[in-house]
Motif scaffolding. Structure first.
Motif, PDB file in Angstrom:
ATOM      1  N   GLY A  97       1.053  -1.163   0.107  1.00 39.61           N
ATOM      2  CA  GLY A  97      -0.017  -0.119  -0.153  1.00 39.61           C
ATOM      3  C   GLY A  97       0.832   1.178   0.037  1.00 39.61           C
ATOM      4  O   GLY A  97       1.631   1.200  -0.651  1.00 39.61           O
ATOM      5  N   LYS A  98       0.442   2.156   0.841  1.00 41.80           N
ATOM      6  CA  LYS A  98       0.993   3.459   0.620  1.00 41.80           C
ATOM      7  C   LYS A  98       2.384   3.585   1.087  1.00 41.80           C
ATOM      8  O   LYS A  98       3.469   4.214   0.434  1.00 41.80           O
ATOM      9  N   GLU A  99       2.791   2.761   2.378  1.00 44.22           N
ATOM     10  CA  GLU A  99       4.274   2.706   2.675  1.00 44.22           C
ATOM     11  C   GLU A  99       5.089   1.900   1.469  1.00 44.22           C
ATOM     12  O   GLU A  99       6.261   2.414   1.316  1.00 44.22           O
ATOM     13  N   GLY A 100       4.470   0.993   0.841  1.00 40.41           N
ATOM     14  CA  GLY A 100       5.009   0.245  -0.235  1.00 40.41           C
ATOM     15  C   GLY A 100       5.549   1.513  -1.293  1.00 40.41           C
ATOM     16  O   GLY A 100       6.608   1.219  -1.962  1.00 40.41           O
ATOM     17  N   GLU A 101       4.377   2.338  -1.693  1.00 37.88           N
ATOM     18  CA  GLU A 101       4.795   3.298  -2.789  1.00 37.88           C
ATOM     19  C   GLU A 101       5.755   4.144  -2.361  1.00 37.88           C
ATOM     20  O   GLU A 101       6.696   4.448  -2.968  1.00 37.88           O
ATOM     21  N   THR A 102       5.987   4.724  -1.101  1.00 35.66           N
ATOM     22  CA  THR A 102       7.020   5.387  -0.631  1.00 35.66           C
ATOM     23  C   THR A 102       8.621   4.808  -0.993  1.00 35.66           C
ATOM     24  O   THR A 102       9.530   5.302  -1.351  1.00 35.66           O
ATOM     25  N   LEU A 103       8.417   3.550  -0.422  1.00 35.58           N
ATOM     26  CA  LEU A 103       9.657   2.700  -0.715  1.00 35.58           C
ATOM     27  C   LEU A 103      10.057   2.892  -2.186  1.00 35.58           C
ATOM     28  O   LEU A 103      11.081   2.850  -2.431  1.00 35.58           O
ATOM     29  N   ASP A 104       8.923   2.413  -2.982  1.00 38.64           N
ATOM     30  CA  ASP A 104       9.261   2.250  -4.618  1.00 38.64           C
ATOM     31  C   ASP A 104       9.843   3.548  -4.949  1.00 38.64           C
ATOM     32  O   ASP A 104      10.908   3.412  -5.760  1.00 38.64           O
ATOM     33  N   ARG A 105       9.213   4.802  -4.449  1.00 38.96           N
ATOM     34  CA  ARG A 105       9.712   6.187  -4.933  1.00 38.96           C
ATOM     35  C   ARG A 105      11.284   6.049  -4.503  1.00 38.96           C
ATOM     36  O   ARG A 105      12.258   6.797  -4.936  1.00 38.96           O
ATOM     37  N   ILE A 215      14.238  13.272   5.020  1.00 45.36           N
ATOM     38  CA  ILE A 215      15.074  12.428   5.068  1.00 45.36           C
ATOM     39  C   ILE A 215      14.921  11.259   6.242  1.00 45.36           C
ATOM     40  O   ILE A 215      15.262  10.032   6.101  1.00 45.36           O
ATOM     41  N   ASN A 216      14.148  11.648   7.425  1.00 49.22           N
ATOM     42  CA  ASN A 216      13.939  10.709   8.491  1.00 49.22           C
ATOM     43  C   ASN A 216      12.876   9.748   8.085  1.00 49.22           C
ATOM     44  O   ASN A 216      12.678   8.574   8.523  1.00 49.22           O
ATOM     45  N   LYS A 217      11.823  10.181   7.009  1.00 48.21           N
ATOM     46  CA  LYS A 217      10.991   9.437   6.301  1.00 48.21           C
ATOM     47  C   LYS A 217      11.631   8.154   5.416  1.00 48.21           C
ATOM     48  O   LYS A 217      11.342   6.992   5.639  1.00 48.21           O
ATOM     49  N   ILE A 218      12.614   8.590   4.821  1.00 49.84           N
ATOM     50  CA  ILE A 218      13.436   7.512   4.122  1.00 49.84           C
ATOM     51  C   ILE A 218      14.248   6.575   5.129  1.00 49.84           C
ATOM     52  O   ILE A 218      13.929   5.193   5.022  1.00 49.84           O
ATOM     53  N   LYS A 219      14.633   7.155   5.945  1.00 54.20           N
ATOM     54  CA  LYS A 219      15.149   6.441   7.262  1.00 54.20           C
ATOM     55  C   LYS A 219      14.485   5.246   7.639  1.00 54.20           C
ATOM     56  O   LYS A 219      14.706   4.091   8.058  1.00 54.20           O
ATOM     57  N   TYR A 361      12.322  14.192  -4.934  1.00 56.10           N
ATOM     58  CA  TYR A 361      11.361  13.658  -6.154  1.00 56.10           C
ATOM     59  C   TYR A 361      10.612  12.217  -5.301  1.00 56.10           C
ATOM     60  O   TYR A 361       9.853  11.431  -6.044  1.00 56.10           O
ATOM     61  N   ILE A 362      11.102  11.924  -3.964  1.00 59.37           N
ATOM     62  CA  ILE A 362      10.523  10.793  -3.482  1.00 59.37           C
ATOM     63  C   ILE A 362       8.966  11.117  -2.898  1.00 59.37           C
ATOM     64  O   ILE A 362       8.044  10.668  -2.695  1.00 59.37           O
ATOM     65  N   SER A 363       8.999  12.679  -2.592  1.00 59.15           N
ATOM     66  CA  SER A 363       7.911  13.123  -2.195  1.00 59.15           C
ATOM     67  C   SER A 363       6.743  13.076  -3.113  1.00 59.15           C
ATOM     68  O   SER A 363       7.000  13.149  -4.268  1.00 59.15           O
ATOM     69  N   VAL A 372      16.898  21.926  -3.206  1.00 61.70           N
ATOM     70  CA  VAL A 372      16.663  20.364  -3.238  1.00 61.70           C
ATOM     71  C   VAL A 372      17.809  19.597  -2.455  1.00 61.70           C
ATOM     72  O   VAL A 372      18.760  20.156  -2.500  1.00 61.70           O
ATOM     73  N   ILE A 373      17.543  18.396  -2.003  1.00 57.47           N
ATOM     74  CA  ILE A 373      18.699  17.786  -1.332  1.00 57.47           C
ATOM     75  C   ILE A 373      19.071  16.614  -2.260  1.00 57.47           C
ATOM     76  O   ILE A 373      18.309  15.791  -2.835  1.00 57.47           O
TER      77      ILE A 373
END
Length: 761
Positions: A97-105, A215-219, A361-363, A372-373
């Motif tokens: 779902g949503k978390e998986g989509e974030t990981l995909d990005r 970056i904390n969301k990515i972590k 671009y992950i957002s 941008v970072i």
């Protein structure tokens, strides 16, 4: 009466049909390890297993060895393999779902798949053939495995390389020191340096808050879905320190309970090589082992090798530009086409700056205002893959050392040992850059001055030796400045080796299982002194438990629970009031709670002094002392334990609190599995600073634990608190079969035998 008989007959018939259906389902799903099959191998391959499921592969060619390895990895852990391939291929959105989509990005932006494709094109024979054989074994096994038959897409070598790069890249991101204690720049003058090691503190500007959250969301996402990779340590015991005058080697690997461990012990017999080793399911490499000539160990280092660069951007005539030290440069765009689950074609535009992928671009928000970072990083190349294949077949330490020199990979440490000596050698590349306390570095002024080849640094000894992901004895200064330390655990190992002589297998195993807590040794006398003046019943009982305790984090004892809960709350009560309740305080308090274990050494120094102003709550009128702060933490701990585990302190055993199980990703949710093969939480020994790792989260549950350990010798042993299979109807399924003691890893006694014969063309 006749109607009753008809009704009973219907009921009995229904039950019989149900039982027949369950039996058919059971036997159709059951994994068998005694069989003869035909497959595209070059000559006969034999896979023998003992009562624990430990496999031995016998083959006449390396290609067939890797075919068999792919076959057994998929036969036992097809779900785990599918999980990592889905992540590496940016397909988790379809599953999670949503978390998986974030990981995909995240994975899309990182460029992992595209890097794997380039390596796949460059990799030459015989390494390409080894990978091809490995995926052929996976493809054959997944057709046999009931949990793999629905996967229509065949595996290819790019999938394997992608999984390797995925694990390496995610591990490097999670080792970023800038990702731990992040504070607003205005906090520089506060007492925060007194309670947090200065080398772990980094600062950000107010304008950077959105990027901090990114970056904390990515972590958080990487921690949840992947976790740390290939972490552990190895020990060499010199012949001078053993009873029989023969060297001993031991090893230990850690894993997060979030994800089922990939470690997969195996024996391989090929020509003159007999290797006892540790592989990782989904990868065809032997990461540690004993090949008869040397023992070899390789671990990922906890080194900070990535940087967050801040770049200005602008758009003119629908063209995006970013500012570098060379001036304004056009942002590179790559359009990729993906095939969805329903065969639909989806186009994605990936953008990267000169210094690396743009994390923004992950957002989901496609409009980015402000800078941008960019993640300044590197990825391993084909020479790293060659080295992983070659190391296990080195016939001397010198030959093994040559295999790890000038390798383009993230930093690693290897220990190579013979009967006479042991060598620790670093490998991989480390960026040379200026040190700064800012989380985000201005790209126009900050850059890397090249990459340092770590294989220039090595250490040779004929004495006892240790090496590990966080152990940096005899390491160069540049490594010590950039690592995440595990000082107490490594010091305990070193002290044990210095104080003991006449080692044998039993004593080495006792070292690997050591649950003695350095933290308890340090803090317990302080706690007892303060508790002596506290008259309440729970304080008196706690003193009794502490006085009878040998500082070992054993699951059956109450004292470890009391100690850890009090210590955690003592830190929180001391530190969190220093943060206050102003703007951003909630976020900073959460950082301290999530990483409190990194504060223990610094905290002990404050406790020893006892007079630090840090113990005084600045929000209260009265002056407070260490003792008052401790009493507050003690009462809070007693209430928490009472509410959760009842009023009887004898029931507050460490194993009641410190328990859990490894999560199997993509696990089945059928009623059959829920009722018959449900995995129960089990207690874990160990704690934060013990050799047998039992690192806790903020709720005292096990987070990172020792999952696999063993010794290589003429009488090799192995321990794993998981099992070989994640398939519910396997003889070695995790839900019913765990090797929770040290068992024989020297000879594989035949109980199960699979023969792979060459298929007729």
């Amino acid at each position: 009466m006749k109607k009753l008989l008809i009704f009973l007959s219907i009921i009995i018939g229904t039950i019989m049909l149900l039982l027949i259906g369950v039996s058919i389902y059971y036997y159709s799903q059951k994994i068998t390890y005694n069989k003869i099959i035909s497959a595209p191998v070059r000559s006969k391959v034999q896979i023998t297993r003992d009562i624990y499921g430990i496999p031995l592969i016998k083959a006449d060619s390396l290609k067939d060895v890797y075919y068999a390895l792919g076959y057994i990895h998929a036969a036992d852990r097809i779900k785990l393999l599918q999980y990592y391939r889905a992540i590496a291929d940016s397909k988790m959105g379809e599953i999670a779902g949503k978390e998986g989509e974030t990981l995909d990005r995240i994975i899309d932006v990182s460029g992992i798949r595209r890097a794997a494709e380039k390596i796949s094109e460059k990799l030459e024979k015989p390494y390409r053939d080894y990978l091809t054989s490995y995926v052929d074994g996976i493809n054959y096994a997944k057709k046999e495995n009931p949990h793999g038959r629905n996967e229509k897409t065949r595996w290819n070598i790019t999938d394997i390389i992608s999984i390797l790069l995925l694990r390496e890249w995610a591990d490097a991101f999670l080792n970023n020191k800038e990702n731990i204690f992040q504070f607003p720049v205005q906090w520089k003058g506060r007492l925060i340096k007194k309670i947090i090691p200065d080398e772990l503190i980094y600062y950000y500007e107010k304008k950077d808050l959105n990027n901090i959250q990114l970056i904390n969301k990515i972590k958080g996402t990487l921690n949840k879905f992947l976790g740390l990779y290939n972490k552990g340590f190895s020990i060499y015991i010199s012949p001078l320190n053993t009873k029989k005058g023969k060297s001993l080697t031991g090893f230990s690997y850690d894993s997060s309970l979030n994800i089922y461990p990939c470690y997969y012990p195996v024996h391989i017999v090929y020509k003159n090589f007999k290797i006892k080793g540790i592989t990782l399911s989904g990868l065809p490499f032997i990461f540690s082992g004993d090949n008869g000539s040397i023992t070899f160990f390789g671990f990922s280092l906890n080194l900070d090798t990535q940087d967050f660069l801040e770049e200005e951007v602008k758009t003119e005539n629908n063209i995006s530009w970013h500012k570098t030290a060379k001036g304004w440069i056009k942002i590179a765009s790559t359009e990729i086409t993906e095939t969805g689950k329903d065969s639909s074609k989806n186009k994605k535009t990936m953008r990267a700056a000169e210094n690396g992928p743009i994390l923004n671009y992950i957002s989901e928000d496609k409009k980015h205002t402000g800078p941008v970072i960019v993640l300044k990083t590197m990825l391993p190349d084909e020479n790293y893959i060659r080295s992983l294949f070659d190391i296990p077949f080195s016939d001397s330490i010198m030959a093994a050392e040559e295999k790890v020199k000038n390798i383009n990979s993230f930093p690693r440490i290897y220990m190579f040992s013979s009967e006479e000596k042991s060598v620790n050698i670093y490998s991989g590349k480390f960026p040379l850059r200026s040190h700064t306390k800012n989380i985000f570095k201005p790209a126009a002024r900050f850059g890397w001055k090249g990459l340092l080849d770590l294989s220039n640094f090595s250490y040779t000894t004929k004495s006892n030796n240790i090496a590990g992901s966080s152990f940096f004895y005899n390491s160069p200064q540049i490594i010590r400045k950039n690592y995440l330390p595990d000082n107490l655990r490594s010091n305990r190992l070193k002290k044990f080796l210095e104080e003991n002589i006449d080692f044998n297998e039993k004593k080495l195993i006792s070292l690997l299982e050591d649950n003695y807590s350095i933290h308890a040794e340090n803090f317990k006398p302080v706690f007892l002194t303060i508790l002596a003046s506290n008259p309440i019943t729970s304080a008196r009982l706690t003193r009794i438990y502490f006085n009878q305790w040998n500082q070992k984090m054993d699951a059956g004892k109450v004292a470890p629970s009391l100690f850890n809960m009090i210590l955690k709350n003592f830190i929180f009560e001391t530190y969190l009031d220093e943060v206050g309740n102003g703007s951003g305080s909630k976020y900073i308090k959460q950082i301290i709670k999530d990483n409190y274990t990194l504060l223990l050494e610094k905290f002990y120094e404050l406790v020893k002094r006892g007079d630090s102003p840090i113990f005084d709550n600045k929000n209260s009128e009265n002056t407070e002392t260490l003792e008052i702060t401790f009493d507050r933490a003690f009462i809070k701990s007693m209430r928490a334990l009472n509410r959760k585990y009842g009023p009887i302190m004898d029931k507050w055993k460490w194993g009641t609190i410190h328990k859990g199980h490894y999560e199997i990703p993509l696990s089945e949710t059928s009623l059959l599995n829920q009722f018959i093969y449900k995995i129960k939480d089990t207690p874990f020994n160990g704690g934060i600073s013990t050799v047998k790792n039992g690192k806790t989260d903020k709720d005292m549950r096990p987070a990172l634990v020792t999952s696999l350990s063993g010794i290589y010798h003429r009488d090799s042993k192995i321990f794993m608190n998981f099992s070989y299979s994640t398939t519910p109807l396997s003889e070695f399924y995790y839900g019913k079969s765990v090797i929770n003691k040290f068992v024989n890893f020297e000879k594989i006694k035949l109980k199960y035998n699979t023969v792979i014969n060459p298929s007729v063309k």
